[in-house]
Structure formats: C-alpha cells, structure tokens
Design a protein around this motif. Structure first.
Motif, PDB file in Angstrom:
ATOM      1  N   TYR A  43       0.840  -1.202   0.000  1.00 26.23           N
ATOM      2  CA  TYR A  43       0.000   0.000   0.000  1.00 26.23           C
ATOM      3  C   TYR A  43       0.873   1.249   0.000  1.00 26.23           C
ATOM      4  N   LYS A  44       0.731   2.086  -1.020  1.00 28.43           N
ATOM      5  CA  LYS A  44       1.562   3.274  -1.179  1.00 28.43           C
ATOM      6  C   LYS A  44       0.809   4.564  -0.877  1.00 28.43           C
ATOM      7  N   GLY A  45      -0.308   4.486  -0.220  1.00 21.85           N
ATOM      8  CA  GLY A  45      -1.088   5.676   0.108  1.00 21.85           C
ATOM      9  C   GLY A  45      -2.347   5.755  -0.735  1.00 21.85           C
TER      10      GLY A  45
ATOM     11  N   GLU B 133      -2.603   5.319  -4.810  1.00 15.97           N
ATOM     12  CA  GLU B 133      -3.247   4.091  -5.296  1.00 15.97           C
ATOM     13  C   GLU B 133      -4.475   4.414  -6.145  1.00 15.97           C
ATOM     14  N   VAL B 134      -5.271   5.396  -5.740  1.00 18.29           N
ATOM     15  CA  VAL B 134      -6.447   5.782  -6.526  1.00 18.29           C
ATOM     16  C   VAL B 134      -6.011   6.375  -7.863  1.00 18.29           C
ATOM     17  N   PHE B 135      -4.919   7.141  -7.862  1.00 23.04           N
ATOM     18  CA  PHE B 135      -4.392   7.710  -9.114  1.00 23.04           C
ATOM     19  C   PHE B 135      -4.020   6.605 -10.094  1.00 23.04           C
ATOM     20  N   ILE B 136      -3.280   5.596  -9.630  1.00 21.38           N
ATOM     21  CA  ILE B 136      -2.887   4.482 -10.501  1.00 21.38           C
ATOM     22  C   ILE B 136      -4.109   3.672 -10.918  1.00 21.38           C
TER      23      ILE B 136
ATOM     24  N   ILE C  21      -7.315  -4.991 -10.427  1.00 20.38           N
ATOM     25  CA  ILE C  21      -7.701  -6.028  -9.457  1.00 20.38           C
ATOM     26  C   ILE C  21      -6.819  -5.956  -8.223  1.00 20.38           C
ATOM     27  N   ARG C  22      -5.490  -5.799  -8.422  1.00 19.92           N
ATOM     28  CA  ARG C  22      -4.572  -5.780  -7.282  1.00 19.92           C
ATOM     29  C   ARG C  22      -4.805  -4.565  -6.398  1.00 19.92           C
TER      30      ARG C  22
ATOM     31  N   VAL D 270      -5.874  -4.578  -2.486  1.00 25.52           N
ATOM     32  CA  VAL D 270      -5.041  -3.984  -1.435  1.00 25.52           C
ATOM     33  C   VAL D 270      -5.825  -2.941  -0.653  1.00 25.52           C
ATOM     34  N   MET D 271      -6.640  -2.126  -1.341  1.00 26.33           N
ATOM     35  CA  MET D 271      -7.427  -1.106  -0.654  1.00 26.33           C
ATOM     36  C   MET D 271      -8.491  -1.737   0.235  1.00 26.33           C
ATOM     37  N   ARG D 272      -9.119  -2.810  -0.222  1.00 27.65           N
ATOM     38  CA  ARG D 272     -10.094  -3.516   0.619  1.00 27.65           C
ATOM     39  C   ARG D 272      -9.407  -4.168   1.815  1.00 27.65           C
TER      40      ARG D 272
END
Length: 266
Positions: A11-13, A17-20, A103-104, A108-110
């Motif tokens: 998790y990179k923040g 993560e939303v940006f990617i 998917i990844r 990770v966010m969930r």
C-alpha cells in the motif's frame, strides 16, 4: 514458518493508489476506444500518444514499487509484479495485463479497510487532492483533444488537423497560455475550448491552494516535538528528586556533625 507481512509494502497511500487505479481504468477504456466507429485517424493518434504517456507512468510505478519493496522476489513473483511490468509495455497484446493492476489495487485497498482509508484521506487531504487533479488533467486533455479534432475535421478552414496539434492545443489551453497557433473554428470546437479554459482555471486555482496548504502546514510543523518536550519534563523531574535527595543528605550530615563528642554545637 509464518510468512512475513508485506501489507505496508503493498500500500503506497490512498491518493497514489487511486491515481494508478483511475489511470489503469483509463488505459483499459483506451483499448476499447479503438473499436468505436466513425473516428477520424487523428483521434486514434491522440489515444496512442496518451497511451504512450500512460505506459511511461506505469513503468515508473513498477520501478517505484520494486525498489521500495522489502522482498523484491515476493513482489515480482507473488504480488503480480510481473504483470505490472508487462502492463507498462506499450504493445497491444500486453495491455490486457492492466486489468491485473485494477484487481490488485482494489484488493489492497479492501485489505486496508474503509476506516483506515478514510482516516488517511482526512489526514492527507492535500496530497489526495493533488493526485485527483493530476488524473483529471490527463482525462480532460485526452477528451478535449479527441472532441476538438473530431469536430474540426468537418470544416475546410480547420487548422487542428493531427493528433499532435490537438494535444498541443489542449495543453496550452488548459494552462490558459493560449499561443494562438492552433484554434478551433467550429462552434462545437469552440465550446470544447471554453470548457477546457474554465477547467484549467479551476485546476490551477486548486493547485495554488494545495501549495498554500503545504506551506502553512510546514510552518505549523516547526513547533516543539511532543516527544522531546516529554523527555525534557522527565529530566526536570529527575533534577527535582536530586535536589530533594541533596537537601536530605545535607541535613543528615549536619545532625551527625552535631552529635560528634567534644565538638561545640552551633
């Protein structure tokens, strides 16, 4: 043997993560975009240029995750790092691996939970807003470029004829520079230009607010460190105890001196 926990490496923040995630969704949409009918060649050229830019971002993202992961073997072979690498290759057959990115990231966010994400967004609102602005700029530049070149293609007086011309026009318009070398001549094209200029003013106004927030937060961060303040308090308490022990010791020494036989009492 229990497997090491790599959740902090994955998790990179939230903002990043939303940006990617959104960039991956845009790249998947661009694959479908080629199948749309009645598109001028310049429109598909625009999508190709944007897709090349996205591929560079994905390659940078892969390198960032690879070098910041404690176990590079675990990331590459067990956490779909190989799919991240293949998705960064700007070849049509490799673009399907961009679905693995979506998917990844969702997984990770969930895994981190809604409460943790909400707290991080509340704590780092400026950074999250910045990433949203970046993805918005990419989307608005691509969309406006495609629309303007599509609308302008029906006019014999059009000067925005290629995908490169359209992207250049969109960039100088969204930044409100407006060199005037390329400009729409149709009504629909000018409407796209108006929306793009308004979007540019809003975006860079938000960026200015972001920079102001960061500068203010830096000033607030220059206050005393709570940990250092607590240690200073402990030292003061120890000094008080030492003074009390010193006074008690002096008092006992005085009593002993007074009880020495043959010594004149004060």
């Amino acid at each position: 043997m229990k497997e090491a926990d790599h959740s902090s490496d994955e998790y990179k923040g939230t903002g990043y993560e939303v940006f990617i995630l959104l960039l991956s969704a845009l790249s998947v949409f661009n694959i479908i975009f080629y199948l749309l009918p009645d598109l001028v060649p310049a429109a598909t050229e625009i999508v190709g240029i944007i897709d090349l830019f996205i591929s560079l971002v994905f390659m940078a993202d892969f390198l960032f995750r690879f070098f910041t992961y404690d176990s590079k073997y675990h990331y590459f072979f067990k956490n779909w790092g190989w799919a991240d690498l293949l998705s960064a290759v700007p070849f049509p057959i490799a673009k399907i691996f961009r679905l693995f990115r979506i998917i990844r990231i969702v997984y990770v966010m969930r895994k981190n939970g809604v409460d943790k994400i909400r707290k991080e967004v509340s704590k780092n609102r400026a950074e999250v807003a910045l990433f949203f602005i970046l993805i918005f700029i990419i989307i608005i530049i691509e969309l406006s470029s495609v629309l303007v070149v599509q609308f302008e293609s029906v006019s014999p007086k059009a000067n925005i004829l290629t995908g490169g011309d359209a992207i250049w026009w969109a960039c100088v318009t969204v930044t409100t520079v407006g060199y005037g070398d390329f400009y729409p001549v149709t009504v629909k094209g000018r409407i796209v230009g108006i929306v793009l200029m308004i979007s540019g003013v809003s975006v860079f106004g938000t960026l200015a607010g972001f920079l102001s927030t960061k500068l203010v937060s830096r000033k607030e961060d220059t206050g005393p460190d709570p940990e250092i303040t607590a240690k200073i308090g402990e030292i003061h308490s120890l000094l008080k105890e030492c003074r009390g022990f010193q006074d008690d010791l002096s008092s006992r020494i005085g009593e002993l001196e007074n009880n020495i036989p043959g010594k004149e009492k004060k």
